[in-house]
Structures are given as C-alpha cells and as structure tokens.
Write a protein that holds these residues in place. Structure first.
Motif, PDB file in Angstrom:
ATOM      1  N   ASN A 126      39.395  41.724  42.319  1.00 13.22           N
ATOM      2  CA  ASN A 126      40.370  41.935  43.390  1.00 13.22           C
ATOM      3  C   ASN A 126      41.696  42.254  42.693  1.00 13.22           C
ATOM      4  O   ASN A 126      42.424  41.370  42.265  1.00 13.22           O
TER       5      ASN A 126
ATOM      6  N   ASN B  89      46.228  44.189  45.537  1.00 14.46           N
ATOM      7  CA  ASN B  89      45.264  44.674  46.520  1.00 14.46           C
ATOM      8  C   ASN B  89      44.855  43.571  47.492  1.00 14.46           C
ATOM      9  O   ASN B  89      43.937  43.746  48.271  1.00 14.46           O
TER      10      ASN B  89
ATOM     11  N   SER C 171      42.370  44.376  52.420  1.00 14.94           N
ATOM     12  CA  SER C 171      42.216  44.046  51.007  1.00 14.94           C
ATOM     13  C   SER C 171      40.821  44.479  50.580  1.00 14.94           C
ATOM     14  O   SER C 171      39.837  44.206  51.273  1.00 14.94           O
ATOM     15  N   GLU C 172      40.759  45.176  49.465  1.00 19.04           N
ATOM     16  CA  GLU C 172      39.456  45.613  48.969  1.00 19.04           C
ATOM     17  C   GLU C 172      39.105  44.826  47.715  1.00 19.04           C
ATOM     18  O   GLU C 172      39.979  44.579  46.880  1.00 19.04           O
TER      19      GLU C 172
ATOM     20  N   THR D  70      35.638  45.247  52.138  1.00 17.24           N
ATOM     21  CA  THR D  70      36.993  45.389  52.664  1.00 17.24           C
ATOM     22  C   THR D  70      37.257  44.276  53.672  1.00 17.24           C
ATOM     23  O   THR D  70      36.478  44.077  54.602  1.00 17.24           O
TER      24      THR D  70
END
Lengths: 219, 254
Positions: free
Chosen positions: B59, B63, B87-88, B186
């Motif tokens: 992560n 992000n 957030s990916e 995601t």
C-alpha cells in the motif's frame, strides 16, 4: 513432610514440562507459515466545518403614523430616514460545499391588527433588489399576503411564517473565506389601503428569520 | 595331599587368567586386523530443502485514504465521485512450490487501529472493497452477481464478519495455490448520509435553536452556529496462513 513436598514439586515440574512440549509440538505443527501485515498509514476521514450566523439590528422597523405609499415613494422616504431593517447573513464552510439558507418573516401574533394584504415588503441583497418568493406577474409585487408560507427546508416553522428569499453560498476547496451578505428589508402600508373611518391605530409586527439546513451531498 | 590341592587351584586360576587375557587380545586384535574389510560411503546426498513463501502487502505511501473537509454524502454521490476517496493496495505471494502448498489470506480492519471521533463512529463510515476484476467484495451491488456498485457498507455492520484468520471486520479472503500471485484491491470510504455534524458548543438557550450562540455588540444581535470537525481513522490488516491438509483446504474453500 518434606519428602511429600518434593514429590509434589517434581510432579508439577513434570506436568509443566509435558505441557511445554505439547504446546511446542502443536505450535510447530500449526504455524509453519503465518504472517500478518498492517497497513502502514491509517485511512483517515476528517469532516469539514460549517458556520452560519445571522446578525440583526437591536432596533427593528418602527414606523409610527404610517400612511399608504407607492413603492417608489416608500423606498425613497424610508431609506432616507433609515427606517429599514438591515441585517447580515454570514456563511462559511471548509472544503467543497453549498450552504443554502432561507430568509423568512413571521407575524407577531396578538399584537398585529393590520390585515396583511395591505402590508408591502421589499428586500435588497447587497444593495440590489431581489425577487421575493411567491411573486408572479399577476400578483402585486411585494404584497405580504402573496408570500408563500411553506418553507422549503425549515419546515419546523409552522406559525404562519412566510418565505421571503431562498439562496445559497458555494465554497470550494481553495476558498473557505466567510461570505457576508447584507440585506435590507423595508415594510410599508400599501397604497390601496383605505384610511376611511379609522378610529383606532392598527399595527403590524413581524420578525425576520434565517434558516439553513445543509443536507448530505447528493450531486 | 593338602598342598597338592592348593597347587591345582592356583594352576586353574592362572590358566583362566591367561585364557581371559588371550580372549581379550584376540577380540581387540581381531577387530583391528580383520582379514576382509569393506566400507561403502554414499555418493548421492539425500537433501531436504525448505520451500519459500514470500508475501507482501503493498500500500504505497500516499495511496491510503486521506480526506479532509468531508461532509456526509449519499451512496449515489459517493460512488459517482469515488475516485476522490479511494485507496489501492496489492497483495502478492511468491510460493517456491506450486500446487502442494496453499496459502489462505484474509483482509480485514484491525480493531486496535480504529480511531473514532467523539461522534464520528464506525456507525457512520461506509466502505466498499472491489477486486481487480471489479467484483464487489464489500458494498451493495445492483442485484445478484452484478458488478455495479450502488452502495457502501457501514463498518459497524462488518463487526460480526469473521473467518479463521480474522475474527472481526473481515472484508475478504482468498486462497492462493499458484506460485506467483498478485491481487489488486480498491478500497473506498466516505461519511454516511445519516451522520449529523456536531456543534462545537453546548450553549442551550431555550429561546434559541439548539446550540446557537447569541452575542450582542454595537446595537446588533448575532446568532451563530458552528459545527465541529471530527476525524475517523482505520487501518487494514492482512493475515495469511499456510494450509496443512486437505481438510483445512476444503474448509477454506467453502
């Protein structure tokens, strides 16, 4: 006695040893590969803030011995003599948000004896006239009785309150400066009012309200 | 006569002693000087090398979800503008031995790392989690098997979600059997439209609206109401475990 205690100690140690062995064996058997990852940085959501304020003069409009007037005469006369009700609405929001608000007027029941169909209302916003809610081409402009009473957002006001004006201020992420809007309310006796055979003074009292209801962002 | 008997006994003892020493010498010398000797040393090494399991939770910094000046919003708007609050992250696994090793992993929210505001609690934070194929793992799809996201799920509603690895707020789980796997996810989060912004004061004048402050200055009366900012924080957690037998494997597959 001492021999007995030693025996008990040996027994306890033996049980402890066996337990450790069992735990070790089971531990090895069920944790060949096991791991845990924590997200390094927490996800964070911080709400914005909204401020709405309404500032009104301590002295409201008080016109004694009012006489029926045309709109043109009323505006000139009452503005010159400062017989207007000037108030300010301030809004402020952090981030992107639209803050709506409504300006309404409520008759003070009991002490208002003048029929509201003879009461004229005029509102200026930042020194420019605004179109009052409820007006249309047929109805006479600014007639109190033509104002609508059902407020859009502030439905809690059920006491005959009439909506004057509805607007909103928009803020974006780069500009959260407070927006001050000044309003000027003028009330007078409509020119069609008949003063014939009046033996008693009639009055009309009203209060101005500002309501803001920000709903969840939907579009 | 008696002297003859003693002499015989001494002789017997002497003979037995000599015999014993001889046996000992023969035994020792016999081993050392065997007539035929063979020693076979193996040339092929029997080797056991442990396999490797390498997992990571990626992560990237920056992000994660980091939102300020947020306001309650409808699910519809949140999904429409979801790219602004996402957030990916990627979970990768490299197993040195394919097929014989299965790894199960679960994604959840670490209960220890939930930081609630005074009023902004998990009952008012909605999230959605999608995998790389847009399968909705958390959230409301537009019908069965639909990949169209129409709503989020309150974190509080996930409290009872659990599996063998995560006992609260379990969001998703997966089995890895391939040697190299990379799963991208995601996460979306927003403030639910049921949340009422709290005010920063507790002045309760019965003649005024709740929490409105009234001040008088320069012949003017000012009434004001200000909301208070609150923050909600949470971290994701990924737990992984090797499955040891078919029974455990099947249990995870269910």
């Amino acid at each position: 006695m001492e021999i007995k205690e030693n025996g008990q100690k040996k027994l306890l140690l033996s049980i402890l040893g066996v337990a450790i062995l069992v735990i070790a064996v089971i531990g090895i058997s069920f944790a060949i590969y096991q791991t845990t990852f924590d997200q390094a940085t927490a996800n964070s959501i911080k709400t914005g803030t909204i401020t709405v304020s309404y500032t009104e003069p301590s002295n409201a409009i008080d016109i004694e011995d009012a006489m029926p007037m045309s709109e043109k005469t009323a505006l000139e006369t009452l503005k010159t003599s400062n017989k207007t009700f000037d108030f300010t609405v301030t809004t402020k929001a952090s981030g992107e948000l639209t803050v709506p608000y409504e300006i309404s007027i409520t008759k003070v029941s009991g002490s208002s004896t003048l029929d509201e169909q003879y009461v004229r209302v005029y509102l200026e916003k930042n020194n420019g006239p605004v179109t009052l809610i409820g007006e249309n081409a047929v109805q006479k402009e600014g007639l109190y009785s033509n104002l609508i009473s059902n407020l859009k957002d502030s439905t809690k006001r059920q006491d005959g309150t009439k909506l004057l004006y509805s607007t909103s201020d928009t803020f974006d992420s780069e500009n959260s400066t407070a927006i001050n809007t000044t309003y000027k309310l003028i009330m007078w006796l409509d020119e069609n009012y008949q003063m014939d055979n009046e033996t008693q003074t009639k009055t009309y009292k009203a209060k101005v309200n500002v309501d803001s209801a920000v709903t969840p962002i939907a579009q | 006569m008696e002297n003859n008997i003693n002499d015989d006994n001494n002789k017997k003892t002497l003979i037995l002693s000599i015999l014993g020493i001889l046996v000992l010498i023969i035994a020792v010398v016999g081993v050392s000087f065997a007539m035929y000797k063979f020693t076979g040393t193996g040339t092929q090494e029997n080797v056991i090398t442990t396999g490797t399991v390498n997992m990571s939770f990626d992560n990237e910094e920056g992000n994660n979800i980091s939102l300020t000046n947020e306001y309650p919003m409808t699910d519809e708007y949140a999904i429409q503008s979801k790219d602004t609050h996402k957030s990916e992250f990627t979970i990768t696994a490299n197993l040195s031995v394919e097929s014989s090793v299965a790894i199960a992993y679960s994604i959840g929210i670490d209960d220890q790392n939930i930081e609630e505001g005074e009023t902004l609690k998990k009952e008012y934070i909605k999230i959605a989690l999608l995998d790389d194929d847009n399968n909705i793992l958390v959230g409301t799809p537009n019908g069965l098997d639909s990949q169209e996201l129409t709503g989020g799920t309150l974190i509080s509603e996930l409290e009872s979600q659990q599996d063998n690895l995560i006992n609260k707020y379990m969001l998703a789980h997966k089995l890895i059997t391939g040697s190299n796997t990379s799963d991208k996810y995601t996460l979306y989060a927003w403030v639910a439209d049921t949340y009422n912004l709290p005010t920063g004061n507790d002045n309760k004048d019965s003649t005024l609206d709740e929490n409105v402050i009234k001040t008088e200055e320069d012949d003017k009366t000012k009434q004001e109401k200000t909301t208070k900012s609150e923050t909600f924080k949470f971290k994701l957690i990924v737990k992984a475990k090797q499955l040891l037998d078919e029974e455990e494997y099947e249990e995870y597959q269910q």
